[in-house]
Every structure is written in C-alpha cells, then in structure tokens.
Write a protein that holds these residues in place. Sequence first.
Motif, mmCIF file in Angstrom:
data_model
loop_
_atom_site.group_PDB
_atom_site.id
_atom_site.type_symbol
_atom_site.label_atom_id
_atom_site.label_comp_id
_atom_site.label_asym_id
_atom_site.label_seq_id
_atom_site.Cartn_x
_atom_site.Cartn_y
_atom_site.Cartn_z
ATOM 1 N N ASN A 161 0.823 -1.207 0.000
ATOM 2 C CA ASN A 161 0.000 0.000 0.000
ATOM 3 C C ASN A 161 0.859 1.260 0.000
ATOM 4 O OD1 ASN A 161 -2.632 1.343 0.255
ATOM 5 N ND2 ASN A 161 -1.898 1.910 2.290
ATOM 6 N N THR A 162 1.934 1.233 0.769
ATOM 7 C CA THR A 162 2.855 2.378 0.792
ATOM 8 C C THR A 162 3.513 2.561 -0.564
ATOM 9 O OG1 THR A 162 3.273 2.124 3.158
ATOM 10 C CG2 THR A 162 4.958 3.270 1.881
ATOM 11 N N ASN A 163 3.949 1.471 -1.179
ATOM 12 C CA ASN A 163 4.579 1.560 -2.496
ATOM 13 C C ASN A 163 3.597 2.044 -3.560
ATOM 14 O OD1 ASN A 163 7.162 0.811 -1.686
ATOM 15 N ND2 ASN A 163 6.741 -1.372 -1.947
ATOM 16 N N ALA A 164 2.319 1.651 -3.430
ATOM 17 C CA ALA A 164 1.305 2.116 -4.380
ATOM 18 C C ALA A 164 1.105 3.620 -4.272
ATOM 19 C CB ALA A 164 -0.015 1.381 -4.138
ATOM 20 N N ALA A 165 1.186 4.143 -3.052
ATOM 21 C CA ALA A 165 1.077 5.589 -2.867
ATOM 22 C C ALA A 165 2.236 6.309 -3.552
ATOM 23 C CB ALA A 165 1.034 5.927 -1.380
ATOM 24 N N LEU A 166 3.430 5.729 -3.483
ATOM 25 C CA LEU A 166 4.581 6.320 -4.157
ATOM 26 C C LEU A 166 4.384 6.325 -5.677
ATOM 27 C CD1 LEU A 166 7.453 4.731 -2.045
ATOM 28 C CD2 LEU A 166 6.834 7.160 -2.109
ATOM 29 N N VAL A 167 3.824 5.235 -6.202
ATOM 30 C CA VAL A 167 3.537 5.178 -7.637
ATOM 31 C C VAL A 167 2.555 6.274 -8.023
ATOM 32 C CG1 VAL A 167 2.438 3.794 -9.455
ATOM 33 C CG2 VAL A 167 4.056 2.724 -7.875
ATOM 34 N N ALA A 168 1.507 6.456 -7.219
ATOM 35 C CA ALA A 168 0.510 7.501 -7.493
ATOM 36 C C ALA A 168 1.146 8.886 -7.467
ATOM 37 C CB ALA A 168 -0.627 7.408 -6.483
ATOM 38 N N LEU A 169 2.049 9.112 -6.536
ATOM 39 C CA LEU A 169 2.723 10.415 -6.452
ATOM 40 C C LEU A 169 3.595 10.655 -7.678
ATOM 41 C CD1 LEU A 169 3.716 10.304 -2.685
ATOM 42 C CD2 LEU A 169 2.054 11.870 -3.714
#
Length: 201
Positions: A161-169
């Motif tokens: 979930n944290t890595n997905a947030a980085l992708v979105a950013l």
Amino acid sequence: MNVSDMNYTADDFDADSHVSADEALGRLLAGNRAYVEALDHERDISPERIQDLFENGQRPFATVIACADSRVVPEHIFMAGLGELFVIRVAGNVVGPIELASAVYACEHLHTRLLLVLGHTHCGAIKAALDGEEGAVAAITGKISEAIGGASDPYEASVLNTNAALVALRESPELARLEAAGTLALRGAIYHTHCGVVDFL
C-alpha cells in the motif's frame, strides 16, 4: 554511504533551512532514534517559535503522508518541532486528488526536498480492506485493495500500500519533474506500532 549509517543527531540541522533529501532523511532517522529512547519530547514548541512561524512563514524540511491513526504522529515519531514537517494525514495513507495536491503544494511552494509516505503496522484501514469492508469506507478500502492485490499478510499489505502511494505520487507531472531534476526524493517507510521504530523501504 547508506543514509542509515550517517551519524546525524536531531541537533545537527537548522530547522529553517531547505536541507537536501539525504540530510532530511538523516534527520528523520535521528529523530526516530531519539523518539524510541525518549521519555519526553523536547523539540521547539515555544511561544517564540510560534511567533517566528507567524512572522516569517513555515519552512518544513520534509513532507510526510501518513495514516490518520492516532498512534501514528509524525511530529512525535521523528521528534520534530513546530514548522519542521509538512504532514498530510489520511486513513490508510492513500493518495487521492486532495493528498496529491497537498504534496505538490509542499514540494513546489515550500520546497521540501524529501516526500515520505509513512505506512504502519496494525493499520485499521488495511484490516478493513483485507476484510472486504464496504460502505462509506470503500473510498479508502477500494484503493488499498487495488494496491495490495491478493496479499493476505497485514505487514506485506502495508508495504504494498505504501509503495502504491509512491507510484501515485510519481504519476504527478509536477512531482515527476522535481524528482527528475534531482530536487526531490520520494521514499516509503513503515512505522512499527508495537515499538516505535521506523523502517525505511
């Protein structure tokens, strides 16, 4: 040299300077070490500091996107005083349009050079997603479910979930431009709610 090996202390930095991403990360590491060992919080929350921030504006050294969980307080976790962190909090540390806009503001206008997504263990939003909860929370659990795929381990889910947030950013043209120019670093981390330690991913 790995940033975790740097011998920074929380007093090595001018809170008002726009430090590099590595220096900001070093300060967060030093602050977290102090937090784990501390019996009290001694960062600057004085009336003088309040007046300075009012008169001269904020100059945070890092931006942190964190969960709204009451146990996850970046200013305490990293032993930061007033005006040192620009914190964006939302259940599940997911990144939607509002969180993204806030991050762009901090990185473009306040010139923070480190953007950290801080996930955590025993996250209620992660559990709700794993349990398939719907209704009003679906705006959050849906994003988390998409991010974690078929993962069933809560810790693995928090990392995904944290890595997905980085992708979105990184899908933001503004943030991608700053990162490509070398003036912004995006990092992820997990806060362990049972002991207070932060592991950087």
